[in-house]
Design a protein around this motif. Structure first.
Motif, PDB file in Angstrom:
ATOM      1  N   GLN A 629       0.815  -1.214   0.000  1.00 15.22           N
ATOM      2  CA  GLN A 629       0.000   0.000   0.000  1.00 15.22           C
ATOM      3  C   GLN A 629       0.844   1.259   0.000  1.00 15.22           C
ATOM      4  O   GLN A 629       0.525   2.241  -0.677  1.00 15.22           O
ATOM      5  N   GLU A 630       1.985   1.236   0.770  1.00 10.42           N
ATOM      6  CA  GLU A 630       2.788   2.459   0.844  1.00 10.42           C
ATOM      7  C   GLU A 630       3.381   2.817  -0.515  1.00 10.42           C
ATOM      8  O   GLU A 630       3.515   3.986  -0.866  1.00 10.42           O
ATOM      9  N   VAL A 631       3.710   1.764  -1.313  1.00 11.19           N
ATOM     10  CA  VAL A 631       4.233   2.019  -2.659  1.00 11.19           C
ATOM     11  C   VAL A 631       3.125   2.552  -3.556  1.00 11.19           C
ATOM     12  O   VAL A 631       3.291   3.549  -4.278  1.00 11.19           O
ATOM     13  N   GLY A 632       1.942   1.898  -3.530  1.00  7.94           N
ATOM     14  CA  GLY A 632       0.827   2.342  -4.357  1.00  7.94           C
ATOM     15  C   GLY A 632       0.393   3.761  -4.018  1.00  7.94           C
ATOM     16  O   GLY A 632       0.088   4.571  -4.914  1.00  7.94           O
ATOM     17  N   TYR A 633       0.416   4.080  -2.729  1.00  8.76           N
ATOM     18  CA  TYR A 633       0.009   5.415  -2.290  1.00  8.76           C
ATOM     19  C   TYR A 633       0.932   6.483  -2.866  1.00  8.76           C
ATOM     20  O   TYR A 633       0.475   7.490  -3.420  1.00  8.76           O
ATOM     21  N   GLU A 634       2.263   6.242  -2.753  1.00  7.59           N
ATOM     22  CA  GLU A 634       3.229   7.228  -3.249  1.00  7.59           C
ATOM     23  C   GLU A 634       3.181   7.311  -4.784  1.00  7.59           C
ATOM     24  O   GLU A 634       3.333   8.393  -5.354  1.00  7.59           O
ATOM     25  N   VAL A 635       2.976   6.182  -5.436  1.00  7.94           N
ATOM     26  CA  VAL A 635       2.878   6.185  -6.907  1.00  7.94           C
ATOM     27  C   VAL A 635       1.687   7.038  -7.349  1.00  7.94           C
ATOM     28  O   VAL A 635       1.774   7.836  -8.288  1.00  7.94           O
ATOM     29  N   TYR A 636       0.594   6.886  -6.655  1.00 12.51           N
ATOM     30  CA  TYR A 636      -0.612   7.664  -6.979  1.00 12.51           C
ATOM     31  C   TYR A 636      -0.333   9.161  -6.869  1.00 12.51           C
ATOM     32  O   TYR A 636      -0.682   9.948  -7.758  1.00 12.51           O
ATOM     33  N   ILE A 698      10.363   5.605  -1.057  1.00  7.47           N
ATOM     34  CA  ILE A 698      10.065   4.202  -1.412  1.00  7.47           C
ATOM     35  C   ILE A 698      11.252   3.529  -2.096  1.00  7.47           C
ATOM     36  O   ILE A 698      11.113   2.480  -2.725  1.00  7.47           O
ATOM     37  N   GLY A 699      12.421   4.147  -1.984  1.00 11.93           N
ATOM     38  CA  GLY A 699      13.640   3.523  -2.503  1.00 11.93           C
ATOM     39  C   GLY A 699      13.727   3.462  -3.997  1.00 11.93           C
ATOM     40  O   GLY A 699      14.321   2.532  -4.555  1.00 11.93           O
ATOM     41  N   GLY A 700      13.131   4.434  -4.679  1.00  9.66           N
ATOM     42  CA  GLY A 700      13.152   4.415  -6.135  1.00  9.66           C
ATOM     43  C   GLY A 700      14.174   5.362  -6.718  1.00  9.66           C
ATOM     44  O   GLY A 700      14.919   6.046  -5.996  1.00  9.66           O
ATOM     45  N   GLU A 701      14.238   5.398  -8.045  1.00  8.27           N
ATOM     46  CA  GLU A 701      15.126   6.290  -8.782  1.00  8.27           C
ATOM     47  C   GLU A 701      14.277   7.169  -9.693  1.00  8.27           C
ATOM     48  O   GLU A 701      13.391   6.671 -10.395  1.00  8.27           O
ATOM     49  N   THR A 714      10.342   9.530 -15.339  1.00  6.27           N
ATOM     50  CA  THR A 714      10.346   8.076 -15.131  1.00  6.27           C
ATOM     51  C   THR A 714      10.768   7.779 -13.700  1.00  6.27           C
ATOM     52  O   THR A 714      11.785   8.298 -13.231  1.00  6.27           O
ATOM     53  N   VAL A 715       9.976   6.940 -13.036  1.00  2.00           N
ATOM     54  CA  VAL A 715      10.295   6.477 -11.677  1.00  2.00           C
ATOM     55  C   VAL A 715      10.476   4.966 -11.748  1.00  2.00           C
ATOM     56  O   VAL A 715       9.607   4.255 -12.268  1.00  2.00           O
ATOM     57  N   THR A 716      11.634   4.479 -11.247  1.00  4.07           N
ATOM     58  CA  THR A 716      11.939   3.050 -11.282  1.00  4.07           C
ATOM     59  C   THR A 716      12.171   2.563  -9.854  1.00  4.07           C
ATOM     60  O   THR A 716      12.966   3.154  -9.114  1.00  4.07           O
ATOM     61  N   ILE A 717      11.491   1.445  -9.483  1.00  4.57           N
ATOM     62  CA  ILE A 717      11.621   0.887  -8.127  1.00  4.57           C
ATOM     63  C   ILE A 717      11.992  -0.583  -8.270  1.00  4.57           C
ATOM     64  O   ILE A 717      11.286  -1.354  -8.935  1.00  4.57           O
ATOM     65  N   ASP A 718      13.136  -0.970  -7.663  1.00  5.02           N
ATOM     66  CA  ASP A 718      13.564  -2.372  -7.647  1.00  5.02           C
ATOM     67  C   ASP A 718      12.829  -3.075  -6.496  1.00  5.02           C
ATOM     68  O   ASP A 718      13.218  -2.971  -5.340  1.00  5.02           O
ATOM     69  N   MET A 719      11.765  -3.774  -6.802  1.00  8.44           N
ATOM     70  CA  MET A 719      10.914  -4.382  -5.766  1.00  8.44           C
ATOM     71  C   MET A 719      11.631  -5.518  -5.041  1.00  8.44           C
ATOM     72  O   MET A 719      11.448  -5.706  -3.838  1.00  8.44           O
ATOM     73  N   GLU A 720      12.442  -6.287  -5.764  1.00 10.99           N
ATOM     74  CA  GLU A 720      13.144  -7.398  -5.115  1.00 10.99           C
ATOM     75  C   GLU A 720      14.179  -6.883  -4.119  1.00 10.99           C
ATOM     76  O   GLU A 720      14.344  -7.429  -3.039  1.00 10.99           O
TER      77      GLU A 720
END
Length: 734
Positions: A629-636, A698-701, A714-720
């Motif tokens: 949810q925290e990732v989806g919230y920030e993406v939104y 959220i640890g993205g680039e 462009t926002v890229t997040i390494d989920m693994e």
């Protein structure tokens, strides 16, 4: 009667002179002509004849002296230069290399003063060759390059080819194989261009040696075969044995000694067919040296005896000197030391005839080893020192190691352990690659012997009653040293621990600093969201309701004019706008919809109100409900802020939004075809800073590309990396 005798003498002198009128070039005629004319030119012709026809050296020397006197008398610089030039060749025949070099230099300088570039270039070539022989490679290259430079204004000839070849040799002898290869290839190119087949053979042979030293045997064999083919074409038989022996060395260095011996025997057979005793003697000597290397000592001794017999007959002192050294080595390695000394003494007699120290390196090394093996340590010591003196100008670590090591053994055997220890230390300094264990063992042995001798000397000079005191001092010294070593060891451990502790603290500080930054960022975003939520509630519950009540009251006024209806419509639009803003400010609720559904709904809502076309697409094979949810919230929020910026500032006709999950990477892209902006501008606005903070939380680039053709965020997040493989399995498990 006296008149008749005088006439007879004149007639006797006149007859040979008239005979010489037809240019008789015999030694006697030239000698008679020069003795009558006393001219430097005639003496020069006589000396040149002596050099070219191997006239007895004593006669050659007399002719040279006469030529010098005539040149000085006539003040002829040219013939004085020619005197020094020929005197150098005379010295070379005598194997007096230093005298050779001195006279060549004088000739070179005089020709230079006369601007005789052709003769000056000849001297450069010969001096370069000389310095190559004595291993002074920098001096050799100076003269060789000078000679090559002189040929820029001269017609190229065989001297030019010799200069190029000797320049390559200087690099080859010094072990600079890449430079040697370049210059040798250049020499071969010129010899082929000038169609000088003899020099082509020499250059091909040289290239074979270079590739052998570069550990490229296939290339080496190729050039040797080309050289042999040319020898066969032009009938140059004299070079074939040396080519075969070079091939033999190639196989021997590749640990294929049997094949090396076969080629060495082939060289000998070819030499016997030629019949030249100098070549035959050299071939026997070369075969003998390979037999020694192959530990076939009896065969080597028989072969070297043949070499000595032949070269003694023809008077080839250089080959004879090498044969004596190889014979000594064969007897030495087969432990027949008495026989080894017989040939060593013969080599000693010949060594006096050579004045070039580099030529005597192997001789001195062999003699020092033999003296060492037979217990004649005092005689060996000055030879080792002489070798070390020569290595100052020609450093070779391994040979220096052998010399230092030999001195250490000699001094140890003589009981001078302090010197033995010093020289052994120097030996291992010059050869770092020697095994540490062996070095420590030998040095410890010498140190123990040295200390033991010191103790014995002290005990001998002291009375018996002082022995206990001496022992006490030794133990005290030993304990102090142990204590110092212990303290040093403890300090070293302490320093190491402190260093490790400091690194750990530094690492902890960096982690804490990073956690603090993340916490502050999250706190900022949480505060921002709380404020947005409060504003949304205020707008929705307060302003929107009040506007709605006002709208209803105005609708109740039925007798209002047309302007009242327009006001009601405007008021309705204001209420819808405020309601939309309140919905945007409200945080998304993921219990009822996925990020994909919420973005799709939000964008479709924007499309109804905005004049810009907005397209949205996402990866359909992904279960977006499993996204944290925290990732989806920030993406939104990131998409919301980015779209607002595009709609406000870009003046775009098309905006594209994508939500993609592939290879453990979640990628959000918002692009438009509108006006770009300056990324280097210091004040980038609150919106961009907020986007950057959300991406960081959220640890993205974040990557922004902008220009005249539009902007792409462009926002890229390494989920693994952030959530591990479990999240990834849930998302793609649909």
């Amino acid at each position: 009667m006296k008149k008749k005798s005088l006439c007879l003498i004149i007639l006797i002198l006149f007859i040979p002179l008239t005979i010489c009128g037809e240019e008789d070039l015999s030694f006697e005629s030239l000698q008679l002509k020069s003795s009558v004319s006393k001219k430097a030119e005639d003496y020069y012709k006589l000396c040149e004849y002596c050099y070219e026809h191997d006239v007895e050296l004593s006669s050659f020397a007399v002719c040279l002296d006469s030529m010098k006197c005539a040149a000085l008398r006539e003040k002829s610089v040219y013939y004085l230069a020619q005197y020094y030039n020929l005197h150098a060749e005379y010295a070379y025949v005598l194997d007096s290399m230093k005298l050779y070099a001195e006279n060549k230099k004088k000739a070179y300088l005089l020709f230079k003063g006369l601007h005789r570039s052709d003769l000056q270039a000849d001297c450069c070539g010969e001096l370069g060759y000389y310095y190559n022989i004595i291993t002074s490679y920098d001096s050799a290259r100076y003269y060789l390059r000078e000679g090559i430079h002189l040929f820029e204004r001269l017609d190229k000839n065989d001297t030019y080819l010799a200069l190029l070849t000797n320049l390559a040799s200087s690099y080859l002898y010094e072990g600079i194989n890449d430079s040697a290869l370049m210059h040798s290839q250049n020499a071969l190119k010129w010899s082929e261009q000038m169609k000088d087949t003899v020099m082509q053979i020499e250059n091909l042979n040289q290239l074979g040696v270079i590739y052998r030293k570069k550990n490229m045997p296939d290339q080496s064999i190729l050039f040797y075969e080309k050289a042999l083919h040319l020898c066969d074409l032009i009938g140059q038989k004299m070079r074939v044995p040396s080519l075969y022996f070079n091939i033999a060395i190639l196989y021997a260095e590749s640990d294929r000694l049997e094949e090396g011996l076969d080629f060495s025997r082939k060289a000998l057979d070819y030499s016997l067919k030629i019949g030249d005793k100098n070549i035959i003697g050299a071939s026997f000597m070369n075969l003998g040296s390979l037999l020694v290397k192959n530990k076939m000592y009896d065969n080597a001794i028989d072969t070297l005896r043949n070499a000595i017999s032949i070269v003694s007959e023809v008077g080839n002192l250089r080959t004879l000197f090498l044969a004596y050294q190889n014979m000594t080595n064969a007897f030495y390695k087969s432990s027949r030391l008495d026989s080894a000394w017989v040939y060593q003494e013969k080599a000693d007699k010949l060594a006096a005839k050579f004045d070039s120290e580099p030529q005597l390196f192997n001789y001195y090394q062999g003699k020092a080893s033999l003296l060492n093996a037979t217990g004649r340590y005092k005689e060996a010591i000055p030879i080792y020192h002489r070798l070390l003196q020569n290595y100052i100008d020609f450093p070779q670590d391994f040979r220096k190691f052998e010399a230092y090591n030999g001195l250490a053994v000699c001094y140890a055997q003589l009981g001078e352990f302090d010197k033995a220890y010093c020289y052994l230390d120097s030996a291992y300094i010059s050869k770092d690659s020697v095994l540490t264990g062996e070095r420590s063992k030998q040095m410890s042995d010498f140190m123990v012997k040295y200390q033991t001798k010191e103790k014995e000397l002290e005990i001998a000079h002291l009375k018996e009653k002082q022995s206990r005191r001496l022992l006490y001092y030794i133990i005290s010294w030993f304990v102090i040293v142990l204590f110092i070593l212990y303290r040093a060891f403890r300090n070293k451990i302490k320093i190491t621990r402190l260093s490790l502790l400091a690194k750990e603290k530094e690492k902890e500080f960096m982690v804490l600093q990073k956690e603090t930054e993340v916490r502050l960022t999250q706190k900022y975003i949480d505060g921002l969201e709380a404020e947005r939520k409060r504003l949304a509630q205020e707008l929705h519950d307060g302003v929107c309701n009040n506007l709605f009540a006002l709208e209803m009251n105005m609708n109740a006024l039925t007798d209002s004019p047309d302007s009242l209806k327009e006001s009601v419509a405007m008021l309705h639009q204001i209420r819808e706008d405020v309601r939309g803003i309140s919905h945007e400010l409200m945080p998304p609720v993921f219990q009822y919809a996925t990020i994909d559904e919420m973005l799709s709904d939000y964008i479709s809502h924007l499309c109804r109100t905005a004049s810009t076309e907005i397209q949205y697409y996402s990866t359909r094979t992904v279960d977006w409900g499993k996204l944290p949810q925290e990732v989806g919230y920030e993406v939104y929020r990131i998409v919301q802020e980015t779209l607002n910026n595009s709609l406000k500032y870009a003046d775009a006709s098309l905006i594209e939004v994508s939500l993609v999950y592939k290879n453990n990477l979640l990628m959000i892209t918002v692009s438009d075809d509108g006006k770009g902006f300056d990324l280097n501008k210091k004040n980038k606005g609150v919106g961009l800073r907020t986007i950057a903070e959300r991406v960081k939380s959220i640890g993205g680039e974040l990557n922004i590309k902008t220009g005249t053709t539009g902007t792409m965020v462009t926002v890229t997040i390494d989920m693994e990396k952030k959530y591990g493989g479990q999240v990834n399995d849930n998302i793609i498990g649909r």
